[in-house]
Design an enzyme around this catalytic site. Structure first.
Site, PDB file in Angstrom:
ATOM      1  N   TYR A 141      -5.351   3.834  14.367  1.00 24.10           N
ATOM      2  CA  TYR A 141      -5.146   3.215  13.064  1.00 24.10           C
ATOM      3  C   TYR A 141      -3.724   2.686  12.913  1.00 24.10           C
ATOM      4  CZ  TYR A 141      -4.497   2.656   8.078  1.00 24.10           C
ATOM      5  OH  TYR A 141      -4.220   2.129   6.847  1.00 24.10           O
ATOM      6  N   TRP A 164      -0.915  -0.792  11.460  1.00 21.77           N
ATOM      7  CA  TRP A 164      -0.613  -2.214  11.399  1.00 21.77           C
ATOM      8  C   TRP A 164      -0.131  -2.671  12.762  1.00 21.77           C
ATOM      9  CZ3 TRP A 164      -0.305  -5.704   7.064  1.00 21.77           C
ATOM     10  CH2 TRP A 164      -0.897  -5.180   5.908  1.00 21.77           C
TER      11      TRP A 164
HETATM   12  N1  LIG Z   1       3.286   9.665   2.530  1.00 21.34           N
HETATM   13  C1  LIG Z   1       2.669   8.490   2.697  1.00 21.34           C
HETATM   14  N2  LIG Z   1       2.149   8.174   3.891  1.00 21.34           N
HETATM   15  C2  LIG Z   1       1.514   7.004   4.068  1.00 21.34           C
HETATM   16  C3  LIG Z   1       1.390   6.075   2.994  1.00 21.34           C
HETATM   17  C4  LIG Z   1       1.947   6.434   1.720  1.00 21.34           C
HETATM   18  O1  LIG Z   1       1.849   5.688   0.724  1.00 21.34           O
HETATM   19  N3  LIG Z   1       2.593   7.645   1.629  1.00 21.34           N
HETATM   20  N4  LIG Z   1       0.718   4.893   3.193  1.00 21.34           N
HETATM   21  C5  LIG Z   1      -0.308   4.867   4.218  1.00 21.34           C
HETATM   22  C6  LIG Z   1      -0.756   3.489   4.456  1.00 21.34           C
HETATM   23  S1  LIG Z   1      -1.461   2.688   3.114  1.00 21.34           S
HETATM   24  C7  LIG Z   1      -0.701   2.908   5.669  1.00 21.34           C
HETATM   25  S2  LIG Z   1      -1.454   1.366   5.860  1.00 21.34           S
HETATM   26  C8  LIG Z   1      -0.086   3.582   6.829  1.00 21.34           C
HETATM   27  C9  LIG Z   1       0.708   2.638   7.721  1.00 21.34           C
HETATM   28  O2  LIG Z   1       0.951   3.212   8.948  1.00 21.34           O
HETATM   29  P1  LIG Z   1       1.149   2.324  10.271  1.00 21.34           P
HETATM   30  O3  LIG Z   1       0.367   1.072  10.180  1.00 21.34           O
HETATM   31  O4  LIG Z   1       0.916   3.198  11.443  1.00 21.34           O
HETATM   32  O5  LIG Z   1       2.695   1.959  10.165  1.00 21.34           O
HETATM   33  P2  LIG Z   1       3.566   0.804  10.843  1.00 21.34           P
HETATM   34  O6  LIG Z   1       4.961   1.263  10.670  1.00 21.34           O
HETATM   35  O7  LIG Z   1       3.228  -0.511  10.275  1.00 21.34           O
HETATM   36  O8  LIG Z   1       3.172   0.901  12.373  1.00 21.34           O
HETATM   37  C10 LIG Z   1       2.749  -0.161  13.144  1.00 21.34           C
HETATM   38  C11 LIG Z   1       3.229   0.047  14.576  1.00 21.34           C
HETATM   39  O9  LIG Z   1       2.614  -0.920  15.423  1.00 21.34           O
HETATM   40  C12 LIG Z   1       3.607  -1.445  16.319  1.00 21.34           C
HETATM   41  N5  LIG Z   1       3.194  -2.796  16.698  1.00 21.34           N
HETATM   42  C13 LIG Z   1       3.428  -3.956  16.050  1.00 21.34           C
HETATM   43  N6  LIG Z   1       2.880  -4.993  16.706  1.00 21.34           N
HETATM   44  C14 LIG Z   1       2.273  -4.491  17.798  1.00 21.34           C
HETATM   45  C15 LIG Z   1       1.539  -5.090  18.865  1.00 21.34           C
HETATM   46  O10 LIG Z   1       1.318  -6.287  18.915  1.00 21.34           O
HETATM   47  N7  LIG Z   1       1.064  -4.248  19.830  1.00 21.34           N
HETATM   48  C16 LIG Z   1       1.286  -2.899  19.790  1.00 21.34           C
HETATM   49  N8  LIG Z   1       0.784  -2.157  20.765  1.00 21.34           N
HETATM   50  N9  LIG Z   1       1.994  -2.321  18.791  1.00 21.34           N
HETATM   51  C17 LIG Z   1       2.474  -3.100  17.807  1.00 21.34           C
HETATM   52  C18 LIG Z   1       4.889  -1.409  15.539  1.00 21.34           C
HETATM   53  O11 LIG Z   1       6.016  -1.424  16.389  1.00 21.34           O
HETATM   54  C19 LIG Z   1       4.722  -0.124  14.708  1.00 21.34           C
HETATM   55  O12 LIG Z   1       5.297   0.988  15.343  1.00 21.34           O
HETATM   56  O13 LIG Z   1       0.785   4.626   6.373  1.00 21.34           O
HETATM   57  C20 LIG Z   1       0.123   5.540   5.535  1.00 21.34           C
HETATM   58  N10 LIG Z   1       0.982   6.679   5.299  1.00 21.34           N
HETATM   59  N1  LIG Z   2       7.095  -4.135   0.840  1.00 17.57           N
HETATM   60  C1  LIG Z   2       5.964  -3.571   1.277  1.00 17.57           C
HETATM   61  N2  LIG Z   2       4.775  -3.986   0.766  1.00 17.57           N
HETATM   62  C2  LIG Z   2       3.633  -3.376   1.183  1.00 17.57           C
HETATM   63  C3  LIG Z   2       3.627  -2.380   2.174  1.00 17.57           C
HETATM   64  C4  LIG Z   2       4.890  -1.973   2.697  1.00 17.57           C
HETATM   65  O1  LIG Z   2       4.963  -1.079   3.552  1.00 17.57           O
HETATM   66  N3  LIG Z   2       6.025  -2.594   2.234  1.00 17.57           N
HETATM   67  N4  LIG Z   2       2.435  -1.802   2.577  1.00 17.57           N
HETATM   68  C5  LIG Z   2       1.178  -2.485   2.256  1.00 17.57           C
HETATM   69  C6  LIG Z   2       0.027  -1.573   2.342  1.00 17.57           C
HETATM   70  S1  LIG Z   2      -0.594  -1.184   3.873  1.00 17.57           S
HETATM   71  C7  LIG Z   2      -0.613  -1.069   1.252  1.00 17.57           C
HETATM   72  S2  LIG Z   2      -1.961  -0.042   1.447  1.00 17.57           S
HETATM   73  C8  LIG Z   2      -0.176  -1.407  -0.101  1.00 17.57           C
HETATM   74  C9  LIG Z   2      -0.059  -0.168  -0.982  1.00 17.57           C
HETATM   75  O2  LIG Z   2      -0.158  -0.478  -2.332  1.00 17.57           O
HETATM   76  P1  LIG Z   2      -0.070   0.693  -3.399  1.00 17.57           P
HETATM   77  O3  LIG Z   2      -0.770   1.889  -2.909  1.00 17.57           O
HETATM   78  O4  LIG Z   2      -0.480   0.175  -4.731  1.00 17.57           O
HETATM   79  O5  LIG Z   2       1.518   0.945  -3.401  1.00 17.57           O
HETATM   80  P2  LIG Z   2       2.413   2.239  -3.620  1.00 17.57           P
HETATM   81  O6  LIG Z   2       3.808   1.750  -3.533  1.00 17.57           O
HETATM   82  O7  LIG Z   2       2.038   3.358  -2.724  1.00 17.57           O
HETATM   83  O8  LIG Z   2       2.091   2.727  -5.094  1.00 17.57           O
HETATM   84  C10 LIG Z   2       2.164   1.849  -6.225  1.00 17.57           C
HETATM   85  C11 LIG Z   2       2.787   2.548  -7.405  1.00 17.57           C
HETATM   86  O9  LIG Z   2       2.097   3.760  -7.697  1.00 17.57           O
HETATM   87  C12 LIG Z   2       3.030   4.689  -8.219  1.00 17.57           C
HETATM   88  N5  LIG Z   2       2.459   6.034  -8.179  1.00 17.57           N
HETATM   89  C13 LIG Z   2       2.505   6.971  -7.199  1.00 17.57           C
HETATM   90  N6  LIG Z   2       1.826   8.076  -7.582  1.00 17.57           N
HETATM   91  C14 LIG Z   2       1.341   7.833  -8.824  1.00 17.57           C
HETATM   92  C15 LIG Z   2       0.545   8.576  -9.744  1.00 17.57           C
HETATM   93  O10 LIG Z   2       0.128   9.706  -9.509  1.00 17.57           O
HETATM   94  N7  LIG Z   2       0.223   7.973 -10.937  1.00 17.57           N
HETATM   95  C16 LIG Z   2       0.653   6.710 -11.253  1.00 17.57           C
HETATM   96  N8  LIG Z   2       0.289   6.199 -12.408  1.00 17.57           N
HETATM   97  N9  LIG Z   2       1.410   6.006 -10.400  1.00 17.57           N
HETATM   98  C17 LIG Z   2       1.733   6.552  -9.206  1.00 17.57           C
HETATM   99  C18 LIG Z   2       4.260   4.459  -7.371  1.00 17.57           C
HETATM  100  O11 LIG Z   2       5.413   4.949  -8.018  1.00 17.57           O
HETATM  101  C19 LIG Z   2       4.260   2.936  -7.229  1.00 17.57           C
HETATM  102  O12 LIG Z   2       5.038   2.333  -8.224  1.00 17.57           O
HETATM  103  O13 LIG Z   2       1.102  -2.049  -0.093  1.00 17.57           O
HETATM  104  C20 LIG Z   2       1.204  -3.094   0.862  1.00 17.57           C
HETATM  105  N10 LIG Z   2       2.461  -3.796   0.634  1.00 17.57           N
HETATM  106 MO   LIG Z   3      -2.039   0.493   3.769  1.00 21.95          MO
END
Ligand SMILES: Nc1nc2c(c(=O)[nH]1)N[C@H]1C(S)=C(S)[C@@H](COP(=O)(O)OP(=O)(O)OC[C@H]3O[C@@H](n4cnc5c(=O)[nH]c(N)nc54)[C@H](O)[C@@H]3O)O[C@H]1N2
Ligand SMILES: Nc1nc2c(c(=O)[nH]1)N[C@H]1C(S)=C(S)[C@@H](COP(=O)(O)OP(=O)(O)OC[C@H]3O[C@@H](n4cnc5c(=O)[nH]c(N)nc54)[C@H](O)[C@@H]3O)O[C@H]1N2
Ligand SMILES: [Mo]
Length: 757
Positions: free
Chosen positions: A59, A61
């Site tokens: 899993y 990005w």
């Molecule tokens: N506590 C907490 N944890 C969270 C979240 C949160 O809100 N709070 N959010 C969650 C969410 S929504 C998400 S989507 C995940 C994201 O978690 P990840 O998607 O695992 O995070 P990234 O840092 O985007 O990791 C992508 C990796 O892919 C590598 N990469 C980029 N391009 C390529 C390529 O072409 N080939 C290969 N082999 N590798 C490549 C990059 O160098 C990078 O290390 O984290 C989750 N974890």
């Molecule tokens: N710049 C940037 N943009 C991104 C990403 C990134 O890594 N960087 N990741 C992308 C990805 S994979 C995803 S999945 C989306 C995630 O999109 P979201 O999940 O919507 O983003 P978050 O920043 O985790 O949370 C949004 C808001 O929820 C609030 N929040 C946290 N806990 C609670 C709660 O219990 N109650 C309420 N009411 N609010 C709460 C946080 O303070 C924040 O302001 O963003 C995408 N966009």
């Molecule tokens: Mo995500």
């Protein structure tokens, strides 16, 4: 730069000392040696343990591109080599995506929402509920062309001309609150359902809710009603006063919000922050219930939408996406637009390579098992254990080998120390990476993968407005290879037919051309003009016009017009405030209608006596998760080289902490260093650290060691949301102290020393 193998793995193979993962030296090897090691190990695991024993769920990005999608490619390779265990769901939308199809018949995380032009003209009250679109729309699943920023600017302008009230319901005054000058309703983390119930109870008892809407368009309100007034379950009326004690919002403010929502044209913009929590199934269900009681669903500018914050949600779009656009890769790779496609005119999309695409012959029979993505550690710990998920019982397979390509699990998964220990159960861990991430350092075999700058590819913008030629800009660094070629070379060790099944006889550039051709054919059929491939490649892009009809889209308008002809995809065809199906699962923590369940860790729980601060971990402003953390962007935010932690001045003062101090953040799961940012942007009792700071263990591989840099997932629990979604969480209770003693240097941004270089 080079393929590397962990020293003791090179000596002893799968029998190596696994506790040395993270601390062992790496040794440079040739590509041929690396391919041999991987292919032989795959063959051994298939033979001794079967196909389920290889985890290829990989899993995460990765760089943009329809061809070089490492996740799809690793699945495709393993599917051909012998099968594997994959995953379903995402860390983004685990709970919302599992629950909402029961409620409205569609996955609300990707369902189209009422478009901005309609909002700008009609909405009078806009509520950002756990949503930060100004921050999170910076990225997209595809190339971001950032059209939502243009519309958000127009919305801000419109608010100067006519009265539009903005609220943000969030523990943090986030970027979006700041941008729109929104009124901040400070809510305790993970208590949103209580607040919504308080509002609903007030609407009910004051007779302010829309009975006609509820009657005509929903089912099961009578069951929910009993719970709301205290005649079922806990027998407590969910009054604003009751809600206030839980969520921390004043009862008078709760009543004010209730009156606002029904007296103005109100759009509830839900983010995904509320559902990444224990019982994360409930908030979205309850929000749809509340919106139904307000009664504006299907009216211009009213109702709800749950993707305004993601990948240009709310932007009128020219075309249905046939490629991996609207959702984050369901496991079979057949991604695309979801049920409710009213707003999209037929025209070209762009497909990408997928896991099963055109894999014929004997490969079709290869077994692909599935686990819910965020249960990976539980799976490693408990092979053979039964678990419930979405109405069915499953068994965890016994995983012996994992292959990751595109994704950084040692950032994205929760409870790092537990994870480090569980990972030791793997015989072999292979990682394709572009950088020396925490994950790459935990691998037995690391293969250097190219980035998008180092190869040719093709992609569309998320808004469907463009297809881009992604031309190679630089030569690959060191010996880096494209993921595509890496997998071809592994399959060579299996046979020529396997290679052919993977490539289908096409070169990489022929694949790129084929993706374009698919869109081209669709375009011609629907009367849209597109350049021939050669001209496109030269020019760099094609642009599609947005039809006027797309600028008028109102979510659920057709359903509102005629709920019989345009019934929803639920069993009743209506919004299911009560779901017989879910009730029939007999789950303790997800019942027939939305309910307030006490989360395992929140400000009202016993744990708060010892760990009184509620940590939230939203998405980072200057990174995509952990990506770019190894660049100068760190300088924009870090405090003394540590990931910042926001704390309220009163919480800081109580602990003798000042702005700029290095602090230790800890709970029973682990400890990290962070840099204090003392600010009123975060409410009292709550602290905020962004996800994605690189994990930097003082003693790599050792359970319980201090993370010197500030990986928030050392602190977050790894417990499923409930048996329905088995989703991930993003909040925890912690304590903080000023760090005493000598501050350790950061190690994670220096490449490890490699033998043989
Ligand atoms: N506590 C907490 N944890 C969270 C979240 C949160 O809100 N709070 N959010 C969650 C969410 S929504 C998400 S989507 C995940 C994201 O978690 P990840 O998607 O695992 O995070 P990234 O840092 O985007 O990791 C992508 C990796 O892919 C590598 N990469 C980029 N391009 C390529 C390529 O072409 N080939 C290969 N082999 N590798 C490549 C990059 O160098 C990078 O290390 O984290 C989750 N974890
Ligand atoms: N710049 C940037 N943009 C991104 C990403 C990134 O890594 N960087 N990741 C992308 C990805 S994979 C995803 S999945 C989306 C995630 O999109 P979201 O999940 O919507 O983003 P978050 O920043 O985790 O949370 C949004 C808001 O929820 C609030 N929040 C946290 N806990 C609670 C709660 O219990 N109650 C309420 N009411 N609010 C709460 C946080 O303070 C924040 O302001 O963003 C995408 N966009
Ligand atoms: Mo995500």
């Amino acid at each position: 730069m080079y393929p590397c193998v962990r020293e003791s793995y090179l000596k002893n193979g799968y029998k190596s000392d696994k506790t040395k993962r993270g601390s062992d030296k790496f040794v440079r090897v040739s590509w041929e040696k690396a391919y041999d090691l991987i292919a032989n190990e795959l063959k051994r695991v298939y033979k001794d343990h079967g196909s389920d024993a290889v985890f290829g769920g990989s899993y995460g990005w990765f760089c943009v591109g329809s061809l070089n999608n490492p996740q799809a490619l690793v699945g495709r390779m393993l599917g051909i080599a012998g099968g594997y265990t994959s995953r379903t769901c995402t860390y983004s939308t685990h709970a919302i995506r599992q629950i909402t199809p029961y409620i409205t018949g569609t996955d609300e995380s990707t369902a189209p929402v009422t478009v901005y032009p309609v909002i700008i003209e009609n909405s009078e009250c806009i509520v950002f509920w756990g949503a930060d679109p100004i921050n999170t729309n910076q990225i997209a699943w595809g190339v971001p062309d950032h059209q939502s920023y243009m519309y958000m600017k127009e919305l801000k302008e419109a608010a100067k001309k006519r009265n539009i009230k903005f609220y943000i319901i969030d523990p943090v005054y986030n970027n979006t609150g700041l941008y729109f000058g929104a009124e901040h309703i400070q809510i305790r983390p993970t208590t949103d359902v209580a607040l919504m119930l308080g509002i609903a109870n007030y609407l009910y008892t004051e007779n302010l809710y829309d009975k006609d809407f509820v009657h005509k368009y929903t089912i099961g309100f009578d069951e929910f009603e009993k719970y709301l007034v205290g005649e079922s379950e806990d027998m407590v009326a969910k009054t604003p006063e009751w809600a206030s004690k839980i969520c921390g919002v004043d009862a008078n403010v709760i009543k004010m919000l209730a009156k606002e929502f029904v007296s103005k044209r109100t759009m509830l913009m839900g983010g995904w922050g509320t559902q990444r929590a224990h019982h994360g199934e409930q908030p979205n269900w309850m929000m749809i219930t509340l919106a139904s009681m307000i009664g504006q669903v299907g009216l211009p500018g009213g109702g709800y939408g749950m993707s305004y914050h993601y990948s240009d949600g709310g932007v009128p779009m020219p075309a249905a996406a046939s490629g991996n656009a609207l959702s984050e890769k369901p496991i079979n790779g057949s991604v695309g637009a979801v049920a409710d496609t009213e707003n999209v005119a037929a025209s070209p999309g762009l497909s990408g390579i997928s896991i099963n695409s055109k894999m014929d012959g004997p490969w079709k029979q290869r077994k692909i098992n599935v686990i819910p993505v965020s249960r990976i550690v539980e799976c490693l710990e408990n092979p053979g254990k039964e678990y419930n998920f979405d109405g069915k019982a499953y068994k965890y397979p016994e995983i012996k080998m994992a292959y990751w390509a595109g994704g950084n699990p040692f950032h994205h998964h929760q409870d790092r120390n537990r994870m480090v220990k569980a990972w030791q159960k793997l015989d072999t861990f292979v990682v394709n990476e572009c950088f020396w991430t925490a994950t790459a350092r935990m691998a037995d075999i690391v293969l250097p993968a190219t980035t998008e700058q180092e190869r040719n590819d093709i992609s569309k913008s998320h808004s469907n407005s463009y297809i881009f030629a992604m031309k190679q800009a630089v030569k690959p660094a060191g010996e880096a290879m494209d993921d595509f070629d890496i997998f071809v070379n592994i399959l060579r060790r299996f046979g020529a037919n396997e290679v052919l099944a993977f490539t289908e006889g096409k070169t990489k550039m022929e694949w790129v051309e084929a993706f374009y051709a698919e869109s081209y054919d669709k375009a011609i059929k629907s009367g849209v003009k597109m350049l021939p491939f050669k001209e496109f490649w030269e020019k760099g892009f094609v642009k599609f016009e947005t039809p006027e009809s797309a600028k008028k889209f109102v979510k659920h308008a057709k359903f509102r017009q005629n709920p019989v002809i345009n019934r929803l995809g639920t069993p009743s065809g209506k919004i299911e405030i009560f779901s017989k199906k879910i009730a029939g699962y007999n789950y303790k923590e997800c019942k027939g209608h939305p309910m307030w369940f006490e989360p395992m860790e929140w400000l009202g729980s016993k744990v708060a006596k010892e760990f009184p601060l509620n940590l939230v971990s939203p998405h980072p402003k200057y990174r995509l998760h952990s990506q770019l953390n190894n660049t100068w962007l760190r300088d924009l935010e870090e405090v003394e080289g540590r990931e910042p932690i926001w704390m309220h001045p009163k919480d800081a003062a109580k602990r003798g902490i000042q702005n700029g101090d290095i602090v230790r953040v800890f709970n029973k799961r682990g400890q990290v260093l962070a840099g204090a940012v003392v600010t009123e942007a975060v409410m009292q009792g709550v602290v905020r650290m962004q996800e994605g700071a690189w994990y930097d263990p003082a003693e790599p591989g050792k359970v319980g060691t201090l993370c010197r840099h500030g990986d928030v997932n050392v602190l977050i629990p790894d417990v499923g949301t409930s048996e329905l979604a088995q989703g991930n969480q993003a909040t925890a209770l912690v304590e903080i102290e000023k760090f005493k003693g000598e501050v350790p240097d950061i190690g994670i941004f220096k490449a490890p020393k490699i033998k043989g270089v």
